[in-house]
Design a protein around this motif. Structure first.
Motif, PDB file in Angstrom:
ATOM      1  N   PHE A  82      49.691  40.499  47.064  1.00 57.17           N
ATOM      2  CA  PHE A  82      49.803  41.153  45.998  1.00 57.17           C
ATOM      3  C   PHE A  82      50.964  40.238  45.083  1.00 57.17           C
ATOM      4  CE2 PHE A  82      53.440  43.828  44.028  1.00 57.17           C
ATOM      5  CZ  PHE A  82      52.805  44.093  42.768  1.00 57.17           C
ATOM      6  N   ASN A  83      52.049  39.698  45.871  1.00 60.99           N
ATOM      7  CA  ASN A  83      53.204  39.276  45.161  1.00 60.99           C
ATOM      8  C   ASN A  83      52.531  37.687  44.441  1.00 60.99           C
ATOM      9  OD1 ASN A  83      55.254  41.068  45.254  1.00 60.99           O
ATOM     10  ND2 ASN A  83      55.612  40.379  47.250  1.00 60.99           N
ATOM     11  N   GLU A  84      51.777  37.240  45.090  1.00 65.72           N
ATOM     12  CA  GLU A  84      51.211  35.757  44.793  1.00 65.72           C
ATOM     13  C   GLU A  84      50.085  36.229  43.685  1.00 65.72           C
ATOM     14  OE1 GLU A  84      51.604  33.165  48.736  1.00 65.72           O
ATOM     15  OE2 GLU A  84      49.655  34.193  48.247  1.00 65.72           O
ATOM     16  N   THR A  85      49.330  37.174  43.649  1.00 65.94           N
ATOM     17  CA  THR A  85      48.409  37.551  42.667  1.00 65.94           C
ATOM     18  C   THR A  85      49.452  37.901  41.368  1.00 65.94           C
ATOM     19  OG1 THR A  85      46.863  38.119  44.439  1.00 65.94           O
ATOM     20  CG2 THR A  85      46.454  38.823  42.078  1.00 65.94           C
ATOM     21  N   ARG A  86      50.216  38.587  41.530  1.00 64.35           N
ATOM     22  CA  ARG A  86      50.867  39.152  40.425  1.00 64.35           C
ATOM     23  C   ARG A  86      51.367  37.979  39.729  1.00 64.35           C
ATOM     24  NH1 ARG A  86      55.824  42.450  41.798  1.00 64.35           N
ATOM     25  NH2 ARG A  86      56.314  40.466  42.271  1.00 64.35           N
ATOM     26  N   ASN A  87      52.100  37.022  40.432  1.00 59.74           N
ATOM     27  CA  ASN A  87      52.486  35.509  39.749  1.00 59.74           C
ATOM     28  C   ASN A  87      51.487  34.915  39.298  1.00 59.74           C
ATOM     29  OD1 ASN A  87      55.075  36.267  40.854  1.00 59.74           O
ATOM     30  ND2 ASN A  87      54.829  35.163  42.732  1.00 59.74           N
ATOM     31  N   GLY A  88      50.268  34.965  39.800  1.00 60.61           N
ATOM     32  CA  GLY A  88      49.237  34.344  38.863  1.00 60.61           C
ATOM     33  C   GLY A  88      48.819  34.944  37.346  1.00 60.61           C
ATOM     34  N   ILE A  89      48.992  36.000  37.469  1.00 62.20           N
ATOM     35  CA  ILE A  89      48.714  36.906  36.176  1.00 62.20           C
ATOM     36  C   ILE A  89      49.965  36.281  35.147  1.00 62.20           C
ATOM     37  CG2 ILE A  89      49.305  39.106  34.796  1.00 62.20           C
ATOM     38  CD1 ILE A  89      46.755  39.143  36.183  1.00 62.20           C
ATOM     39  N   ASN A  90      51.132  36.102  35.578  1.00 61.18           N
ATOM     40  CA  ASN A  90      52.426  35.809  34.981  1.00 61.18           C
ATOM     41  C   ASN A  90      52.080  33.973  34.555  1.00 61.18           C
ATOM     42  OD1 ASN A  90      53.491  38.080  34.858  1.00 61.18           O
ATOM     43  ND2 ASN A  90      54.412  37.782  36.763  1.00 61.18           N
ATOM     44  N   ARG A  91      51.260  33.512  35.269  1.00 60.69           N
ATOM     45  CA  ARG A  91      50.766  31.911  34.925  1.00 60.69           C
ATOM     46  C   ARG A  91      49.606  31.947  34.287  1.00 60.69           C
ATOM     47  NH1 ARG A  91      51.846  28.581  40.337  1.00 60.69           N
ATOM     48  NH2 ARG A  91      51.480  26.850  38.737  1.00 60.69           N
ATOM     49  N   GLY A  92      49.235  32.872  33.394  1.00 55.38           N
ATOM     50  CA  GLY A  92      47.798  32.572  32.697  1.00 55.38           C
ATOM     51  C   GLY A  92      46.619  33.022  33.444  1.00 55.38           C
ATOM     52  N   MET A  93      46.642  33.754  34.310  1.00 48.89           N
ATOM     53  CA  MET A  93      45.215  33.936  34.964  1.00 48.89           C
ATOM     54  C   MET A  93      44.511  34.595  34.113  1.00 48.89           C
ATOM     55  SD  MET A  93      44.636  35.845  38.814  1.00 48.89           S
ATOM     56  CE  MET A  93      44.026  37.505  38.337  1.00 48.89           C
ATOM     57  N   ILE A  94      44.702  35.641  33.330  1.00 49.73           N
ATOM     58  CA  ILE A  94      43.990  36.320  32.468  1.00 49.73           C
ATOM     59  C   ILE A  94      43.231  35.557  31.368  1.00 49.73           C
ATOM     60  CG2 ILE A  94      44.055  38.230  30.645  1.00 49.73           C
ATOM     61  CD1 ILE A  94      44.492  39.446  33.256  1.00 49.73           C
ATOM     62  N   GLU A  95      43.994  34.714  30.855  1.00 51.65           N
ATOM     63  CA  GLU A  95      43.493  33.646  29.617  1.00 51.65           C
ATOM     64  C   GLU A  95      42.389  32.746  30.484  1.00 51.65           C
ATOM     65  OE1 GLU A  95      46.768  33.947  30.320  1.00 51.65           O
ATOM     66  OE2 GLU A  95      47.089  35.114  28.342  1.00 51.65           O
ATOM     67  N   ARG A  96      42.630  32.258  31.865  1.00 52.23           N
ATOM     68  CA  ARG A  96      41.545  31.521  32.549  1.00 52.23           C
ATOM     69  C   ARG A  96      40.351  32.281  32.724  1.00 52.23           C
ATOM     70  NH1 ARG A  96      43.862  26.582  34.752  1.00 52.23           N
ATOM     71  NH2 ARG A  96      41.808  26.280  35.115  1.00 52.23           N
ATOM     72  N   ILE A  97      40.290  33.651  33.287  1.00 50.46           N
ATOM     73  CA  ILE A  97      39.316  34.273  33.591  1.00 50.46           C
ATOM     74  C   ILE A  97      38.342  34.802  32.434  1.00 50.46           C
ATOM     75  CG2 ILE A  97      40.164  34.871  35.925  1.00 50.46           C
ATOM     76  CD1 ILE A  97      40.415  37.750  34.747  1.00 50.46           C
ATOM     77  N   GLN A  98      39.351  34.820  31.196  1.00 53.70           N
ATOM     78  CA  GLN A  98      38.453  35.022  30.097  1.00 53.70           C
ATOM     79  C   GLN A  98      37.917  33.844  29.253  1.00 53.70           C
ATOM     80  OE1 GLN A  98      40.274  38.938  28.068  1.00 53.70           O
ATOM     81  NE2 GLN A  98      41.736  37.383  28.140  1.00 53.70           N
ATOM     82  N   SER A  99      38.426  32.580  29.743  1.00 53.70           N
ATOM     83  CA  SER A  99      37.958  31.613  29.036  1.00 53.70           C
ATOM     84  C   SER A  99      36.408  31.244  28.933  1.00 53.70           C
ATOM     85  CB  SER A  99      38.712  30.279  29.749  1.00 53.70           C
ATOM     86  OG  SER A  99      38.425  29.153  28.977  1.00 53.70           O
ATOM     87  N   THR A 100      36.035  30.369  27.914  1.00 54.49           N
ATOM     88  CA  THR A 100      34.718  30.027  28.113  1.00 54.49           C
ATOM     89  C   THR A 100      34.484  28.621  28.147  1.00 54.49           C
ATOM     90  OG1 THR A 100      34.559  29.985  25.401  1.00 54.49           O
ATOM     91  CG2 THR A 100      33.693  32.179  26.878  1.00 54.49           C
ATOM     92  N   SER A 101      35.715  27.987  28.009  1.00 60.50           N
ATOM     93  CA  SER A 101      35.643  26.689  28.258  1.00 60.50           C
ATOM     94  C   SER A 101      35.318  26.038  29.814  1.00 60.50           C
ATOM     95  CB  SER A 101      37.081  25.824  27.879  1.00 60.50           C
ATOM     96  OG  SER A 101      37.148  24.473  28.377  1.00 60.50           O
TER      97      SER A 101
END
Length: 128
Positions: free
Chosen positions: A77-96
């Motif tokens: 949980f903590n590592e995944t939450r930290n991933g959100i704070n490191r731009g994970m949402i932008e990466r999974i939504q990216s089309t690049s």
């Protein structure tokens, strides 16, 4: 009389132009961006909703030790939450192809899966 007719046509044209717009007044208040909370009628948590996605899609690289160039682990949980704070949402939504997660040749996440993760963030990154 010609001046009145021309002035009337000018006023009528202006009224028509100002009343016609590209807005459908559909209530889009965030500039066309996705809704900040894709599912406001449900509380999304890590344990109930997100962990299975991470385990199925992300953990093969985001584990300890890190694999295939991953920059942070998501083993819990903590590592995944930290991933959100490191731009994970932008990466999974990216089309690049250079920024998308998961990277090719893995299949891109569906919008439904992305919305679950976005909803989790909107709900406050709750664990359970």
């Amino acid at each position: 009389m010609k001046k009145i007719a021309k002035f009337s046509i000018l006023i009528l044209t202006a009224v028509i132009c100002f009343n016609c717009s590209s807005s459908d007044d559909g209530g889009d208040t965030n500039g066309g961006d996705p809704e900040p909370n894709p599912n406001p009628n449900k509380i999304t948590t890590y344990d109930a909703d997100v962990k299975a996605i991470i385990d199925g899609q992300c953990i093969r690289c985001h584990t300890t030790p890190l694999q295939n160039g991953a920059t942070f682990p998501m083993d819990n949980f903590n590592e995944t939450r930290n991933g959100i704070n490191r731009g994970m949402i932008e990466r999974i939504q990216s089309t690049s192809s250079r920024r998308v997660m998961p990277p090719p040749p893995a299949a891109m996440l569906t919008q439904e899966v992305i919305d679950i993760i976005r909803d989790w963030e909107a709900d406050g990154l709750l664990e359970n």
